[in-house]
Design an enzyme around this catalytic site. Structure first.
Site, short mmCIF file in Angstrom:
data_model
loop_
_atom_site.label_atom_id
_atom_site.label_comp_id
_atom_site.label_asym_id
_atom_site.label_seq_id
_atom_site.Cartn_x
_atom_site.Cartn_y
_atom_site.Cartn_z
N CYS A 132 -7.12 -6.24 81.34
CA CYS A 132 -7.90 -7.17 82.03
C CYS A 132 -8.16 -8.26 81.16
O CYS A 132 -9.19 -8.11 80.49
CB CYS A 132 -8.83 -6.80 82.83
SG CYS A 132 -10.07 -7.95 83.75
N CYS A 135 -11.70 -9.66 81.95
CA CYS A 135 -12.99 -8.79 81.63
C CYS A 135 -13.24 -8.93 80.34
O CYS A 135 -14.41 -8.93 79.85
CB CYS A 135 -12.71 -7.28 82.12
SG CYS A 135 -11.79 -7.09 83.70
N ASP A 136 -12.14 -8.89 79.16
CA ASP A 136 -12.53 -8.37 78.09
C ASP A 136 -12.07 -9.81 76.92
O ASP A 136 -12.24 -9.73 75.93
CB ASP A 136 -11.59 -7.42 77.50
CG ASP A 136 -11.97 -6.00 78.29
OD1 ASP A 136 -13.32 -5.91 78.67
OD2 ASP A 136 -11.06 -5.25 78.52
#
Ligand code: NAP
Length: 306
Positions: A132, A135-136
């Protein structure tokens, strides 16, 4: 046992659209979701092909679908489905919060990112291996990262990662991307994106944290090490259907559920919608279209048979 008219499994675009159409048709609708509502789009950086909205984040679009379904008084429940049993036209759905009998069921559980299965991947998930970018991505400010894959997800998310990373390698096993032309053009214009053609990942290396990858050129067999701090895996998707076991629902290669054009599966009264289906295009707009078809087909099924 709890008894419902329409039970929808999955709260992504397909399931939420089924709920909207189901409620508007006057049905009693219960939607089960084991995690967050919105499905895969909540980990998508930008959505640029939902008609009428030139640009949105996945999270914002997901919230608008959820709010719409909620405004029609859809009942939502956080529960994981464990099994579906169908006997004599009855469908019993076993969940983490108890069994539910439903007149019709729509399976809209979507798909998850496939794992590559190379050495180091499993050990380093969460320690530099990610599925992701939204997300990261921000963890890799001014660092070099690698994206694996050549489809729309890989190429789009590689461009997104250039907001943070100083260089983004795209490791692809062929010499051209599968992604759409426009998406590729945008990537080729981006100086931070470096395609590595004809290459597969042999291993992800690092002691507790990703330090690099070893790639093999499939034409020459040559191995090379690329130092990167993060590896983003976008090598396709697999259907989220572990709960089906060897249930009688007919499935295609890869486990995707076969349906007719009205989203009816091989088991009367059980419908499937969205990415979980055997379908040539997996998009938010096709998932929403499937969800509408499935809800209306379920309505006609219940009216005729129950
Ligand atoms: P995808 O289109 O199936 O692409 C998967 C990529 O991973 C392909 O390039 C494939 O290589 C590569 N791959 C698969 N297995 C591999 C392996 N074992 N080793 C190395 N490479 C491997 O998957 P996706 O990009 O996740 O997209 C899924 C669906 O969503 C598609 O229909 C896509 O068009 C759609 N999507 C659309 C948008 C958009 O329109 N904006 C955005 C995201 C996703 P090959 O090319 O050689 O097979």
């Amino acid at each position: 046992m709890e008894s419902r008219e329409l039970l929808i499994i999955g709260g992504g675009p397909a399931g939420l659209t089924s709920a909207i159409y189901g409620k508007r048709a006057g049905m009693d609708v219960l939607l089960l979701e084991k995690g967050s509502h919105g499905g895969q789009i909540i980990s998508t950086s930008e959505i640029e092909n939902w008609p009428g909205t030139k640009e949105s984040t996945g999270t914002a679009l997901a919230k608008s679908f959820y709010d719409h379904a909620e405004s029609l008084e859809t009942e939502f429940r956080k529960a994981a489905v464990r099994e579906i049993r169908s006997e004599n036209g009855r469908h019993i759905v076993s969940t983490s919060t108890g069994d539910i009998e439903a007149k019709a069921v729509i399976i809209a559980t979507g798909a998850s990112f496939r794992r590559l299965g190379c050495k180091g991947e499993a050990d380093l998930i969460g320690a530099g291996v990610s599925f992701c970018a939204v997300c990261d991505g921000a963890f890799y400010q001014d660092e070099e990262v690698a994206v694996i894959g050549g489809g729309n997800t890989a190429v789009e998310e590689a461009c997104y990662l250039t907001r943070f990373a100083s260089k983004v390698y795209i490791i692809h096993r062929r010499d051209e991307f599968r992604a759409d032309r426009l998406v590729c053009e945008r990537a080729f214009k981006n100086e931070k994106v470096v395609p590595v053609w004809d290459s597969v990942v042999e291993s992800i290396n690092g002691d507790g944290l990703v330090e690099g990858i070893t790639v093999k050129n499939v034409k020459t067999g040559a191995l090379s090490d690329i130092p990167v701090a993060g590896v983003f895996m976008f090598v396709g998707t697999v259907p989220n259907l572990a709960f089906l076991g060897d249930n009688q629902i007919d499935r295609a290669d890869g486990g995707w559920i076969r349906t007719d054009s009205r989203m009816q599966t091989s088991v009367p009264g059980i419908f499937a919608a969205g990415d979980v289906r055997d379908t040539p295009l997996r998009q938010v707009v096709t998932a929403a279209g499937d969800g509408a078809q499935a809800a209306m087909a379920a309505y006609h099924y219940i009216t005729a048979h129950c």
